[in-house]
Scaffold this active site. Structure first.
Site, PDB file in Angstrom:
ATOM      1  N   GLY A  36     -12.467   2.620   5.562  1.00 26.77           N
ATOM      2  CA  GLY A  36     -12.745   3.748   4.667  1.00 26.77           C
ATOM      3  C   GLY A  36     -12.181   3.530   3.269  1.00 26.77           C
TER       4      GLY A  36
ATOM      5  N   GLU B 231     -14.777   1.593   1.610  1.00 30.08           N
ATOM      6  CA  GLU B 231     -15.914   2.511   1.393  1.00 30.08           C
ATOM      7  C   GLU B 231     -15.629   3.450   0.223  1.00 30.08           C
ATOM      8  OE1 GLU B 231     -15.970   3.746   5.566  1.00 30.08           O
ATOM      9  OE2 GLU B 231     -17.999   2.953   5.700  1.00 30.08           O
TER      10      GLU B 231
ATOM     11  N   GLU C 295     -13.895  -1.872  11.289  1.00 31.13           N
ATOM     12  CA  GLU C 295     -14.212  -0.860  12.305  1.00 31.13           C
ATOM     13  C   GLU C 295     -14.642  -1.485  13.624  1.00 31.13           C
ATOM     14  OE1 GLU C 295     -15.307  -0.925   9.195  1.00 31.13           O
ATOM     15  OE2 GLU C 295     -14.960   1.031   8.249  1.00 31.13           O
TER      16      GLU C 295
ATOM     17  N   ALA D  60      -9.527   4.716   7.447  1.00 28.33           N
ATOM     18  CA  ALA D  60      -9.392   6.066   8.007  1.00 28.33           C
ATOM     19  C   ALA D  60      -8.108   6.126   8.813  1.00 28.33           C
ATOM     20  CB  ALA D  60     -10.583   6.355   8.913  1.00 28.33           C
TER      21      ALA D  60
HETATM   22  N1  COA Z   1      -4.482   4.661  10.272  1.00 24.48           N
HETATM   23  C1  COA Z   1      -3.294   5.176  10.634  1.00 24.48           C
HETATM   24  N2  COA Z   1      -2.113   4.539  10.452  1.00 24.48           N
HETATM   25  C2  COA Z   1      -2.170   3.347   9.846  1.00 24.48           C
HETATM   26  C3  COA Z   1      -3.367   2.746   9.431  1.00 24.48           C
HETATM   27  C4  COA Z   1      -4.566   3.465   9.652  1.00 24.48           C
HETATM   28  N3  COA Z   1      -5.756   3.009   9.266  1.00 24.48           N
HETATM   29  N4  COA Z   1      -3.095   1.556   8.867  1.00 24.48           N
HETATM   30  C5  COA Z   1      -1.750   1.410   8.929  1.00 24.48           C
HETATM   31  N5  COA Z   1      -1.194   2.480   9.521  1.00 24.48           N
HETATM   32  C6  COA Z   1       0.221   2.736   9.776  1.00 24.48           C
HETATM   33  C7  COA Z   1       0.751   1.908  10.937  1.00 24.48           C
HETATM   34  O1  COA Z   1       0.441   2.530  12.165  1.00 24.48           O
HETATM   35  C8  COA Z   1       2.213   1.913  10.611  1.00 24.48           C
HETATM   36  O2  COA Z   1       2.752   3.164  10.964  1.00 24.48           O
HETATM   37  P1  COA Z   1       4.150   3.261  11.804  1.00 24.48           P
HETATM   38  O3  COA Z   1       5.157   2.623  10.887  1.00 24.48           O
HETATM   39  O4  COA Z   1       4.346   4.728  12.015  1.00 24.48           O
HETATM   40  O5  COA Z   1       3.934   2.494  13.075  1.00 24.48           O
HETATM   41  C9  COA Z   1       2.255   1.833   9.101  1.00 24.48           C
HETATM   42  O6  COA Z   1       0.988   2.306   8.663  1.00 24.48           O
HETATM   43  C10 COA Z   1       2.452   0.431   8.560  1.00 24.48           C
HETATM   44  O7  COA Z   1       1.451  -0.404   9.116  1.00 24.48           O
HETATM   45  P2  COA Z   1       1.771  -1.767   9.902  1.00 24.48           P
HETATM   46  O8  COA Z   1       0.631  -2.035  10.836  1.00 24.48           O
HETATM   47  O9  COA Z   1       3.138  -1.717  10.484  1.00 24.48           O
HETATM   48  O10 COA Z   1       1.762  -2.800   8.687  1.00 24.48           O
HETATM   49  P3  COA Z   1       1.411  -4.356   8.778  1.00 24.48           P
HETATM   50  O11 COA Z   1       1.783  -4.922   7.457  1.00 24.48           O
HETATM   51  O12 COA Z   1       1.995  -4.969   9.988  1.00 24.48           O
HETATM   52  O13 COA Z   1      -0.191  -4.405   8.940  1.00 24.48           O
HETATM   53  C11 COA Z   1      -2.476  -3.779   8.435  1.00 24.48           C
HETATM   54  C12 COA Z   1      -1.022  -3.922   7.915  1.00 24.48           C
HETATM   55  C13 COA Z   1      -3.268  -3.090   7.326  1.00 24.48           C
HETATM   56  C14 COA Z   1      -3.058  -5.152   8.732  1.00 24.48           C
HETATM   57  C15 COA Z   1      -2.476  -2.913   9.720  1.00 24.48           C
HETATM   58  O14 COA Z   1      -1.727  -1.736   9.467  1.00 24.48           O
HETATM   59  C16 COA Z   1      -3.848  -2.503  10.171  1.00 24.48           C
HETATM   60  O15 COA Z   1      -4.576  -3.308  10.734  1.00 24.48           O
HETATM   61  N6  COA Z   1      -4.235  -1.226   9.937  1.00 24.48           N
HETATM   62  C17 COA Z   1      -5.475  -0.691  10.408  1.00 24.48           C
HETATM   63  C18 COA Z   1      -6.618  -1.103   9.505  1.00 24.48           C
HETATM   64  C19 COA Z   1      -7.953  -0.585  10.036  1.00 24.48           C
HETATM   65  O16 COA Z   1      -8.422  -0.941  11.089  1.00 24.48           O
HETATM   66  N7  COA Z   1      -8.567   0.296   9.243  1.00 24.48           N
HETATM   67  C20 COA Z   1      -9.892   0.827   9.502  1.00 24.48           C
HETATM   68  C21 COA Z   1      -9.854   2.067  10.288  1.00 24.48           C
HETATM   69  S1  COA Z   1     -11.519   2.577  10.701  1.00 24.48           S
END
Ligand code: COA
Length: 260
Positions: A111, A114, A134, A67
């Site tokens: 999500g 999911e 989450e 999400a």
């Molecule tokens: N929601 C909103 N933005 C997200 C996102 C999410 N779920 N997942 C990644 N992004 C965004 C980051 O904020 C970043 O944006 P920015 O460049 O404007 O700062 C961009 O996508 C790239 O992500 P980044 O974190 O820099 O990449 P990474 O390779 O270092 O890490 C992940 C990748 C997937 C490990 C990390 O982005 C992450 O943990 N995301 C969240 C996953 C999560 O918790 N999802 C469940 C939500 S309920």
């Protein structure tokens, strides 16, 4: 098809490919993705030319990173509840009458996982990573994760993924039964389209009824499920495609199904 901003739809013969198109946010599911996805599925549902749907994410890094966390900041319990009780993308996929394949090309988180689980079949590349993270945000899965993951991989494995928030790799996801196949990145699309095209040649009404019966298996007890199967099986006998399928077999030719 209407023009969408956060998704793209490409029709390749009888297969439609829906791509979540927010690569700068790793294809996170914003409210717009949900709304546009639901609208696109309504269009694709009514489109007689489309017999199978493939869902994927843009870019090579991510299928869907969950999400859109940015939207959580101001969300109240009431608005959150409404969002998922109204027509969420998860529900639209779940009730979509045509087969849906998730082509998972990288991060498949929260999500995203999911959404993949609401699809009928999951195919991924070796770099795919799966998690329900989450818990790391102080919340829990709310898009079907606690129910679908548990049914797919069992309670112990599902609990571990949800309570730790840890990612599992493609090989482990395959071993758990979360994904059907793992293919090298350079053949992921070809292999997925091969399966999609194979399914697209089958009888559409039988596919829809078969989906309904299989989905009912984890939502009913055995007696109810067996009864439902008999009813749906009987409905197949009312179709022209059943006549065509049986005739083609007896005449030793390939059937041509029309969805009638
Ligand atoms: N929601 C909103 N933005 C997200 C996102 C999410 N779920 N997942 C990644 N992004 C965004 C980051 O904020 C970043 O944006 P920015 O460049 O404007 O700062 C961009 O996508 C790239 O992500 P980044 O974190 O820099 O990449 P990474 O390779 O270092 O890490 C992940 C990748 C997937 C490990 C990390 O982005 C992450 O943990 N995301 C969240 C996953 C999560 O918790 N999802 C469940 C939500 S309920």
């Amino acid at each position: 098809m209407a023009n969408y901003e956060t998704i793209t739809i490409e029709k390749r013969g009888a297969v439609a490919v829906l791509t979540i198109n927010r690569p700068d946010k790793l294809n996170a599911l914003s409210s717009s993705v949900h709304a546009e996805g639901v609208a696109a599925l309504d269009e694709l549902r009514a489109d007689k030319e489309v017999r199978v749907l493939v869902i994927t994410g843009s870019g090579e890094k991510s299928f869907i990173a969950g999400a859109d966390i940015g939207e959580f900041a101001d969300r109240t319990p009431v608005t959150q509840r409404q969002k998922f009780y109204e027509r969420s993308l998860f529900n639209s996929i779940d009730s979509f009458p045509k087969p849906v394949i998730a082509m998972v090309n990288g991060f498949c988180l929260g999500g995203g996982n999911e959404l993949a689980m609401a699809c009928d079949v999951r195919i991924c590349s070796p770099n795919a990573k799966f998690s329900q993270p989450e818990i790391n945000l102080g919340i829990m899965p709310g898009g079907g994760g606690t129910q679908r993951l548990t049914r797919l991989i069992g309670e112990g494995r599902s609990m571990e993924m949800m309570l730790t928030g840890d990612m599992i790799d493609a090989e482990t996801a395959h071993k758990f039964g979360l994904v059907n196949h793992v293919y090298n990145a350079d053949e992921l699309e070809t292999k997925t389209m091969e399966m999609a095209n194979k399914i697209a040649e089958k009888a559409p009404i039988a596919l829809a009824l078969c989906k309904e019966a299989v989905k009912f298996a984890s939502r009913s007890n055995l007696d109810e499920g067996l009864r439902r199967e008999v009813d749906l099986f009987a409905i197949c006998f009312s179709t022209e495609d059943k006549t065509e399928g049986v005739s083609a077999f007896l005449e030793k030719r390939k059937p041509v199904f029309k969805g009638k």
